[in-house]
Design an enzyme around this catalytic site. Structure first.
Site, short mmCIF file in Angstrom:
data_model
loop_
_atom_site.label_atom_id
_atom_site.label_comp_id
_atom_site.label_asym_id
_atom_site.label_seq_id
_atom_site.Cartn_x
_atom_site.Cartn_y
_atom_site.Cartn_z
N THR A 140 0.80 -1.23 0.00
CA THR A 140 0.00 0.00 0.00
C THR A 140 0.83 1.28 0.00
OG1 THR A 140 -0.08 -0.19 2.42
CG2 THR A 140 -1.93 -1.10 1.18
N GLU A 141 2.15 1.17 -0.03
CA GLU A 141 3.00 2.34 0.17
C GLU A 141 2.72 3.47 -0.80
OE1 GLU A 141 5.36 -1.15 1.89
OE2 GLU A 141 3.98 -0.79 0.23
N VAL A 142 2.63 3.16 -2.11
CA VAL A 142 2.50 4.26 -3.07
C VAL A 142 1.21 5.05 -2.86
CG1 VAL A 142 3.95 3.23 -4.83
CG2 VAL A 142 1.50 2.72 -4.83
N LEU A 144 0.11 5.94 -0.14
CA LEU A 144 0.38 6.87 0.96
C LEU A 144 1.44 7.90 0.57
CD1 LEU A 144 0.55 4.31 3.91
CD2 LEU A 144 -1.36 5.81 3.33
#
Length: 270
Positions: A140-142, A144
């Site tokens: 899910t990093e991108v 955020l």
């Protein structure tokens, strides 16, 4: 069996050892076992304990609650923009993944449920990863505005390159069957089969010689990158050393005498 029962200070990672298997449990379900500074400190301590304890032959990493690990504790990651040195998770997490990846003792990840972001770095660092088929996963990093940088070191060594681009770039949620297909999981099984499947792997691992297991872990990672001639030479030398080693000779003697090798735990875990 020994465990953390009676420990005077609440820990966010529990430990116990029985019959050669150390179980290390992320135990912070109130924040979905997020990688907080406290949890990471406890996890590092527990891993070092398991690596140093001569009773431990195999390590199982698991969690409590419906989520194995939700990734970084985002509340702790709120800092002034540009102050990279203040991002807490970067301080110890790379070292923890390295402890698991380089561990001479096999590490089995028993996912109790869903995993996200940094939690997938832990999954990928382990030698085996078993999850219930109801679990879901996402990088899910991108979404955020951040990057799956640290975990890419372990994750990109596991995933099919096309799948890595698909999921690291989109942040899309995918299921356990797909996670197995692309190399993130060893097995995705029905919830009722989870413990039995983990036990199958730990039981098999306990039959291997400790030194042989540690060396074979290295082979899996090193040999594919060696030039053919160098690989043949180095592996012939290693094979000769192992056949003539004390552990190798004990294994051969046990086989010919139709008995368990000395390193195989007895019925009481001895």
């Amino acid at each position: 069996m020994s465990s953390d029962v009676g420990w005077p200070v609440e820990r966010l990672v529990r430990r116990e050892v029985s019959a050669g298997v150390a179980t290390i449990t992320l135990d912070s379900p109130r924040n979905r076992n997020a990688l907080s500074v406290r949890l990471l400190g406890d996890l590092e301590d527990r891993l070092n304990w398991a690596l140093a304890d001569e009773r431990v032959r195999v390590i199982v990493l698991t969690g409590t609650g419906p989520v194995f690990c939700a990734g970084a504790d985002l509340k702790e990651q709120r800092v002034e923009p540009g102050n990279a040195h203040e991002a807490p998770v970067t301080a110890s997490f790379p070292g923890i993944m390295s402890l698991i990846w380089e561990s001479p003792k096999p590490v089995v990840c028993r996912l109790n449920g869903t995993a996200r972001a940094g939690g997938l770095g832990l999954v990928a660092a382990c030698d085996f990863a078993i999850a219930p088929d109801s679990a879901s996963f996402a990088f899910t990093e991108v979404r955020l505005g951040v990057v799956p940088a640290m975990i890419s070191v372990t994750v990109l060594r596991r995933l099919d390159p096309r799948a890595a681009a698909e999921y690291l770039l989109t942040g899309e949620v995918f299921d356990a069957a797909r996670a197995q297909e692309i190399g993130l999981l060893t097995r995705a099984v029905p919830q009722e089969d989870l413990d039995g499947t983990v036990a199958h792997y730990t039981d098999m691992l306990l039959r291997g010689g400790p030194e042989a297991l540690a060396l074979t872990k290295q082979l899996v990672r090193i040999v594919p990158a060696l030039p053919m001639e160098e690989g043949m030479r180095r592996m012939a030398e290693l094979s000769a050393r192992r056949f003539t080693s004390a552990e190798g000779q004990e294994g051969i003697a046990a086989f010919t005498q139709k008995r368990p090798a000395s390193w195989v735990p007895g019925p009481e875990g001895s």
